[in-house]
Design an enzyme around this catalytic site. Structure first.
Site, PDB file in Angstrom:
ATOM      1  N   CYS A  43       0.823  -1.211   0.000  1.00 60.19           N
ATOM      2  CA  CYS A  43       0.000   0.000   0.000  1.00 60.19           C
ATOM      3  C   CYS A  43       0.858   1.262   0.000  1.00 60.19           C
ATOM      4  O   CYS A  43       0.654   2.161  -0.811  1.00 60.19           O
ATOM      5  CB  CYS A  43      -0.932  -0.014   1.208  1.00 60.19           C
ATOM      6  SG  CYS A  43      -1.822   1.525   1.431  1.00 60.19           S
ATOM      7  N   CYS A  48      -1.379   1.681  -3.192  1.00 59.05           N
ATOM      8  CA  CYS A  48      -2.392   2.735  -3.009  1.00 59.05           C
ATOM      9  C   CYS A  48      -1.804   4.141  -2.965  1.00 59.05           C
ATOM     10  O   CYS A  48      -2.301   5.045  -3.647  1.00 59.05           O
ATOM     11  CB  CYS A  48      -3.141   2.502  -1.705  1.00 59.05           C
ATOM     12  SG  CYS A  48      -3.452   0.787  -1.307  1.00 59.05           S
ATOM     13  N   LYS A  51       0.154   5.317  -6.194  1.00 59.74           N
ATOM     14  CA  LYS A  51      -0.865   5.370  -7.257  1.00 59.74           C
ATOM     15  C   LYS A  51      -1.733   6.617  -7.122  1.00 59.74           C
ATOM     16  O   LYS A  51      -2.000   7.336  -8.086  1.00 59.74           O
ATOM     17  CB  LYS A  51      -1.693   4.078  -7.196  1.00 59.74           C
ATOM     18  CG  LYS A  51      -2.882   3.949  -8.094  1.00 59.74           C
ATOM     19  CD  LYS A  51      -4.157   4.560  -7.598  1.00 59.74           C
ATOM     20  CE  LYS A  51      -4.654   4.182  -6.239  1.00 59.74           C
ATOM     21  NZ  LYS A  51      -5.252   2.865  -6.129  1.00 59.74           N
ATOM     22  N   TYR A 177      -8.940  -3.497 -11.212  1.00 58.57           N
ATOM     23  CA  TYR A 177      -8.617  -2.258 -10.504  1.00 58.57           C
ATOM     24  C   TYR A 177      -7.335  -1.600 -11.058  1.00 58.57           C
ATOM     25  O   TYR A 177      -7.323  -0.418 -11.387  1.00 58.57           O
ATOM     26  CB  TYR A 177      -8.321  -2.564  -9.035  1.00 58.57           C
ATOM     27  CG  TYR A 177      -9.480  -2.732  -8.099  1.00 58.57           C
ATOM     28  CD1 TYR A 177      -9.836  -1.708  -7.246  1.00 58.57           C
ATOM     29  CD2 TYR A 177     -10.180  -3.930  -8.017  1.00 58.57           C
ATOM     30  CE1 TYR A 177     -10.857  -1.865  -6.317  1.00 58.57           C
ATOM     31  CE2 TYR A 177     -11.201  -4.094  -7.093  1.00 58.57           C
ATOM     32  CZ  TYR A 177     -11.536  -3.065  -6.254  1.00 58.57           C
ATOM     33  OH  TYR A 177     -12.538  -3.214  -5.342  1.00 58.57           O
ATOM     34  N   GLU A 181      -7.062   1.856 -13.260  1.00 66.64           N
ATOM     35  CA  GLU A 181      -6.507   3.045 -12.603  1.00 66.64           C
ATOM     36  C   GLU A 181      -5.304   3.589 -13.379  1.00 66.64           C
ATOM     37  O   GLU A 181      -5.203   4.800 -13.630  1.00 66.64           O
ATOM     38  CB  GLU A 181      -6.117   2.718 -11.157  1.00 66.64           C
ATOM     39  CG  GLU A 181      -7.355   2.429 -10.316  1.00 66.64           C
ATOM     40  CD  GLU A 181      -7.078   2.177  -8.836  1.00 66.64           C
ATOM     41  OE1 GLU A 181      -8.016   2.290  -8.044  1.00 66.64           O
ATOM     42  OE2 GLU A 181      -5.930   1.857  -8.474  1.00 66.64           O
ATOM     43  N   GLY A 261      -3.947  -9.408 -12.457  1.00 71.98           N
ATOM     44  CA  GLY A 261      -4.277  -9.957 -11.143  1.00 71.98           C
ATOM     45  C   GLY A 261      -3.063 -10.052 -10.240  1.00 71.98           C
ATOM     46  O   GLY A 261      -1.932  -9.796 -10.660  1.00 71.98           O
ATOM     47  N   HIS A 436     -26.818  21.046  -0.014  1.00 69.58           N
ATOM     48  CA  HIS A 436     -26.947  21.675  -1.327  1.00 69.58           C
ATOM     49  C   HIS A 436     -26.001  22.851  -1.487  1.00 69.58           C
ATOM     50  O   HIS A 436     -25.790  23.578  -0.510  1.00 69.58           O
ATOM     51  CB  HIS A 436     -28.399  22.152  -1.482  1.00 69.58           C
ATOM     52  CG  HIS A 436     -28.697  22.728  -2.816  1.00 69.58           C
ATOM     53  ND1 HIS A 436     -28.778  21.944  -3.957  1.00 69.58           N
ATOM     54  CD2 HIS A 436     -28.908  24.004  -3.211  1.00 69.58           C
ATOM     55  CE1 HIS A 436     -29.036  22.727  -4.992  1.00 69.58           C
ATOM     56  NE2 HIS A 436     -29.120  23.984  -4.571  1.00 69.58           N
ATOM     57  N   GLU A 441     -25.913  15.103  -2.747  1.00 72.46           N
ATOM     58  CA  GLU A 441     -27.315  15.254  -2.345  1.00 72.46           C
ATOM     59  C   GLU A 441     -28.231  14.348  -3.162  1.00 72.46           C
ATOM     60  O   GLU A 441     -29.301  13.958  -2.709  1.00 72.46           O
ATOM     61  CB  GLU A 441     -27.770  16.716  -2.442  1.00 72.46           C
ATOM     62  CG  GLU A 441     -27.868  17.257  -3.847  1.00 72.46           C
ATOM     63  CD  GLU A 441     -28.228  18.756  -3.856  1.00 72.46           C
ATOM     64  OE1 GLU A 441     -29.247  19.119  -3.272  1.00 72.46           O
ATOM     65  OE2 GLU A 441     -27.467  19.545  -4.452  1.00 72.46           O
TER      66      GLU A 441
HETATM   67  P1  NDP Z   1      -8.128  -7.764 -10.729  1.00 67.96           P
HETATM   68  O1  NDP Z   1      -8.442  -9.130 -10.269  1.00 67.96           O
HETATM   69  O2  NDP Z   1      -8.936  -6.622 -10.257  1.00 67.96           O
HETATM   70  O3  NDP Z   1      -8.124  -7.731 -12.331  1.00 67.96           O
HETATM   71  C1  NDP Z   1      -7.336  -8.614 -13.066  1.00 67.96           C
HETATM   72  C2  NDP Z   1      -7.568  -8.409 -14.549  1.00 67.96           C
HETATM   73  O4  NDP Z   1      -6.720  -9.309 -15.265  1.00 67.96           O
HETATM   74  C3  NDP Z   1      -8.986  -8.730 -14.995  1.00 67.96           C
HETATM   75  O5  NDP Z   1      -9.311  -7.937 -16.105  1.00 67.96           O
HETATM   76  C4  NDP Z   1      -8.870 -10.215 -15.398  1.00 67.96           C
HETATM   77  O6  NDP Z   1      -9.805 -10.608 -16.357  1.00 67.96           O
HETATM   78  C5  NDP Z   1      -7.502 -10.211 -16.040  1.00 67.96           C
HETATM   79  N1  NDP Z   1      -6.849 -11.518 -16.032  1.00 67.96           N
HETATM   80  C6  NDP Z   1      -6.495 -12.245 -14.962  1.00 67.96           C
HETATM   81  N2  NDP Z   1      -5.866 -13.372 -15.363  1.00 67.96           N
HETATM   82  C7  NDP Z   1      -5.818 -13.343 -16.708  1.00 67.96           C
HETATM   83  C8  NDP Z   1      -5.310 -14.211 -17.700  1.00 67.96           C
HETATM   84  N3  NDP Z   1      -4.702 -15.354 -17.382  1.00 67.96           N
HETATM   85  N4  NDP Z   1      -5.446 -13.855 -18.997  1.00 67.96           N
HETATM   86  C9  NDP Z   1      -6.072 -12.700 -19.316  1.00 67.96           C
HETATM   87  N5  NDP Z   1      -6.591 -11.834 -18.441  1.00 67.96           N
HETATM   88  C10 NDP Z   1      -6.463 -12.149 -17.148  1.00 67.96           C
HETATM   89  O7  NDP Z   1      -6.586  -7.589 -10.381  1.00 67.96           O
HETATM   90  P2  NDP Z   1      -5.658  -6.313 -10.308  1.00 67.96           P
HETATM   91  O8  NDP Z   1      -4.309  -6.846 -10.586  1.00 67.96           O
HETATM   92  O9  NDP Z   1      -6.173  -5.194 -11.124  1.00 67.96           O
HETATM   93  O10 NDP Z   1      -5.777  -5.924  -8.778  1.00 67.96           O
HETATM   94  C11 NDP Z   1      -5.553  -6.903  -7.754  1.00 67.96           C
HETATM   95  C12 NDP Z   1      -6.325  -6.571  -6.526  1.00 67.96           C
HETATM   96  O11 NDP Z   1      -5.714  -5.490  -5.854  1.00 67.96           O
HETATM   97  C13 NDP Z   1      -7.751  -6.100  -6.752  1.00 67.96           C
HETATM   98  O12 NDP Z   1      -8.645  -7.159  -6.903  1.00 67.96           O
HETATM   99  C14 NDP Z   1      -8.026  -5.271  -5.535  1.00 67.96           C
HETATM  100  O13 NDP Z   1      -8.496  -6.123  -4.532  1.00 67.96           O
HETATM  101  C15 NDP Z   1      -6.661  -4.720  -5.179  1.00 67.96           C
HETATM  102  N6  NDP Z   1      -6.554  -3.295  -5.580  1.00 67.96           N
HETATM  103  C16 NDP Z   1      -7.388  -2.383  -5.020  1.00 67.96           C
HETATM  104  C17 NDP Z   1      -7.329  -1.060  -5.385  1.00 67.96           C
HETATM  105  C18 NDP Z   1      -8.286  -0.093  -4.785  1.00 67.96           C
HETATM  106  O14 NDP Z   1      -8.851  -0.378  -3.732  1.00 67.96           O
HETATM  107  N7  NDP Z   1      -8.518   1.070  -5.402  1.00 67.96           N
HETATM  108  C19 NDP Z   1      -6.351  -0.586  -6.357  1.00 67.96           C
HETATM  109  C20 NDP Z   1      -5.532  -1.626  -6.897  1.00 67.96           C
HETATM  110  C21 NDP Z   1      -5.632  -2.933  -6.510  1.00 67.96           C
HETATM  111  P3  NDP Z   1     -11.218 -11.246 -15.921  1.00 67.96           P
HETATM  112  O15 NDP Z   1     -11.973 -10.169 -15.233  1.00 67.96           O
HETATM  113  O16 NDP Z   1     -11.804 -11.668 -17.209  1.00 67.96           O
HETATM  114  O17 NDP Z   1     -10.880 -12.381 -15.003  1.00 67.96           O
END
Ligand code: NDP
Length: 452
Positions: A43, A48, A51, A177, A181, A261, A436, A441
Site C-alpha cells: 500500500c 495505493c 498510485k 482495478y 486506474e 491480477g 446543497h 445530495e
Molecule cells: P483484478 O483481479 O482486479 O483484475 C485482473 C484483470 O486481469 C482482470 O481484467 C482479469 O480478467 C484479467 N486476467 C487475470 N488473469 C488473466 C489471464 N490469465 N489472462 C487474461 N486476463 C487475465 O486484479 P488487479 O491486478 O487489477 O488488482 C488486484 C487486486 O488489488 C484487486 O482485486 C483489488 O483487490 C486490489 N486493488 C485495489 C485497489 C483499490 O482499492 N482502489 C487498487 C488496486 C488494486 P477477468 O476479469 O476476465 O478475469
C-alpha cells in the site's frame, strides 16, 4: 513466564502486519516483526499511496482543460514524469520513516530480513532463529504472471510506478482495478492508452451500469478499449512491443503494463513444511474466520489469505487478530459489506450487492438512479456525466448496494457505507436532508424507482 523469545512474531511489515503488531504490543505482548523489503508494504511503497499521488498528477489535465471556461487563460502546460516519480519516491521514503517510527514507539522490534518458518514456533531471519508463542503471516501479494509468451517485455505495476520515461503509447493488459486506474493516470499524463481485456466490459463483478458508464467515460477521454482480446504473445519489433491475441488481432505499444491480477506471497516461507495449508488453486493460506491457519498458533491476515485484497481489510483483520489473542475482545471481521473505490477517471465508489448479484441471490429489487451532468462541468464545457444507483430490497426496503461513478465517488461511498453498514433503508435516506449544492445530495433525493 513464556519460554519463547517473543509472544508474537509477524512476518511482513505491510499494512496488516504493522497494524496487528502495534495493536498486540499495545495490549502488552512482546512483539517482533520481520521484513525483507521496505517497511510499509504494497500500500505505502508500491500501491495505493504512490498510485493516488500519480492520479492527482494526472487530474491536473482536467483542471487545465476546464480552466478557460471559468475565465482562466493558461500557457500550454508541460509534464515531466521523472519529476513526478522523484517527488513520489521522496514521499514514500517519508512514509516509510513514519512506519519505522510507529513500530519503534510501539516497542515492536523490527528484524530486517526475510522471515521463514522453521517450525510452528520458530522463525529464521537472516540466519538467526527466533521463537514465539504465536506467528502471524502477513506477507501480502505480488503481481501474477500468467503463462503468456514474451510477458517479460511488459512491466507490472511495480515497474510502472518507477518508470521515468513516459511511453507515447501504453498498452494495459487487464481491466481490473490496477489496469483501469493506471490507464486513466497515463491517459491524463498524455500517453495514448489502450486497454486490452478478455471480457466484454472492464471491471468484472462490478454493477453492470457502472461498467458500461466507465467504458463510455474512458472512451470519451480518448482511451481505446480492446475488449474480447485474449493475449497470447508479446514480441519486440522495430515498431515497438507487439501484442498478439488468440483472435488474431495485434496492438503495438512503446510500453505494456501487465495488470493480470495478483497472487498471494507464499514462496520461501516454509509454510508447507510447517504444516500450514494453502488453497491448491489460488495458493492463498487457508484461514478460519478468525484468521487461524491449519496450525493452531499460526495466523494469517491480508492479501496472503486472498479474502479481499484491500488495505483496510488487512488492517481490520490484523487488529481483530491482536485483540482476540492478546486482549479480551475476541472478534472476527465481517467481510460481507466492504466499501471500495476504484480510482478510475471519473472514480467509482461501491458497496454491497450489484443489481445482478442481488437478483441472483433471490432478492426482489427496486432500483433508484440519478444520472446527471455535474454542475462543475457546465461552464467547463465538459460532457462527462455522473451516475448513482441504489439497489433496494423491495420487501424490506433495505439498501442492498450503492454504486457511484463520478467525481468524489470514493469520498461519498465512505460516508454512505456507515449508513448501509448500520442497515439503512431507502426510507432512512429519504428522510435525510440534502446538502446543497453538492453531487452527494442526489443520494438522498432519488424518489422514483427505475421503470415507474
Ligand atoms: P483484478 O483481479 O482486479 O483484475 C485482473 C484483470 O486481469 C482482470 O481484467 C482479469 O480478467 C484479467 N486476467 C487475470 N488473469 C488473466 C489471464 N490469465 N489472462 C487474461 N486476463 C487475465 O486484479 P488487479 O491486478 O487489477 O488488482 C488486484 C487486486 O488489488 C484487486 O482485486 C483489488 O483487490 C486490489 N486493488 C485495489 C485497489 C483499490 O482499492 N482502489 C487498487 C488496486 C488494486 P477477468 O476479469 O476476465 O478475469
Amino acid at each position: 513466564m513464556s519460554t519463547y523469545d517473543y509472544d508474537l512474531i509477524t512476518i511482513g511489515a505491510g499494512s496488516g502486519g504493522v497494524a496487528a503488531s502495534r495493536r498486540a504490543a499495545a495490549l502488552g505482548a512482546r512483539v517482533a516483526i520481520c521484513e525483507g523489503d521496505r517497511v510499509g508494504g504494497t500500500c505505502v511503497i508500491r500501491g495505493c499511496v504512490p498510485k493516488k499521488l500519480m492520479m492527482y498528477a494526472s487530474q491536473f489535465a482536467d483542471a487545465f482543460e476546464d480552466a478557460p471556461g471559468y475565465g482562466w487563460s493558461l500557457g500550454a502546460p508541460e509534464f515531466d514524469l521523472a519529476t513526478l516519480i522523484g517527488a513520489k519516491n521522496k514521499e514514500t521514503e517519508r512514509l516509510e520513516g513514519i512506519y519505522r517510527t510507529m513500530l519503534d514507539n510501539a516497542r515492536v522490534t523490527l528484524l530486517e530480513g526475510n522471515g521463514c518458518l522453521v517450525d510452528a514456533h520458530t522463525v529464521s531471519v537472516g540466519g538467526r532463529h527466533i521463537t514465539a508463542e504465536y506467528i502471524l503471516i502477513a506477507t501480502g501479494g505480488k503481481p501474477s504472471h500468467p503463462p503468456i509468451e514474451g510477458l517479460e517485455l511488459a512491466v507490472d505495476s511495480n515497474g510502472l510506478l518507477d518508470m521515468t520515461e513516459q511511453p507515447r503509447r501504453l498498452l494495459v493488459l487487464g481491466a481490473g482495478y490496477i489496469g483501469i486506474e493506471f490507464a486513466g493516470i497515463f491517459a491524463g499524463l498524455g500517453s495514448e492508452v489502450t486497454v486490452a481485456y478478455r471480457g466484454d466490459l472492464p471491471l468484472r463483478g462490478f454493477d453492470h451500469d457502472i461498467r458500461t458508464r466507465l467504458a463510455t467515460a474512458m472512451t470519451d477521454r480518448g482511451i481505446t478499449l480492446a475488449d474480447g482480446f485474449s493475449t497470447t504473445r508479446l514480441e519486440k519489433t522495430n515498431a515497438g512491443i507487439v501484442c498478439h491475441s488468440k483472435e488474431g488481432r495485434t496492438i503495438t505499444a512503446d510500453a505494456v503494463l501487465s495488470a493480470l491480477g495478483r497472487s498471494p506471497n507464499t514462496d520461501g516461507l516454509g509454510l508447507a513444511e510447517a504444516g500450514v495449508r494453502m488453497d491448491p488453486s489460488s495458493g492463498a493460506i487457508e484461514v478460519t474466520p478468525d484468521s487461524r491457519t491449519s496450525v493452531a498458533n499460526i495466523y494469517a491476515v491480508g492479501d496472503v489469505t486472498d479474502r479481499a485484497a484491500l488495505t483496510p481489510v488487512a488492517i481490520a483483520e490484523g487488529r481483530a487478530f491482536a485483540e482476540s489473542i492478546f486482549g479480551d475482545t475476541p472478534r472476527v471481521v465481517d467481510h460481507s459489506l466492504i466499501a471500495t473505490a476504484v480510482f478510475s477517471q471519473p472514480p467509482i465508489g461501491t458497496i454491497g450487492l450489484s443489481e445482478e448479484a442481488a437478483r441472483a441471490a433471490g432478492h426482489e429489487v427496486t432500483v433508484f438512479e440519478a444520472d446527471f451532468r455535474p454542475m462543475k462541468h457546465v461552464l467547463a464545457g465538459r460532457a462527462e456525466r455522473a451516475y448513482m444507483k441504489l439497489v433496494v430490497d423491495t420487501e424490506s426496503d433495505k439498501v442492498l448496494g450503492a454504486h457511484l461513478i463520478g467525481a468524489d465517488s470514493g469520498e461519498m461511498i465512505q460516508a454512505l457505507a456507515v449508513a448501509i453498514t448500520m442497515g439503512a433503508t431507502k426510507a432512512d435516506l429519504d428522510r435525510t436532508i440534502a446538502v446543497h449544492p453538492t453531487a452527494a445530495e442526489e443520494l438522498v433525493l432519488m424518489r422514483t424507482p427505475r421503470g415507474a
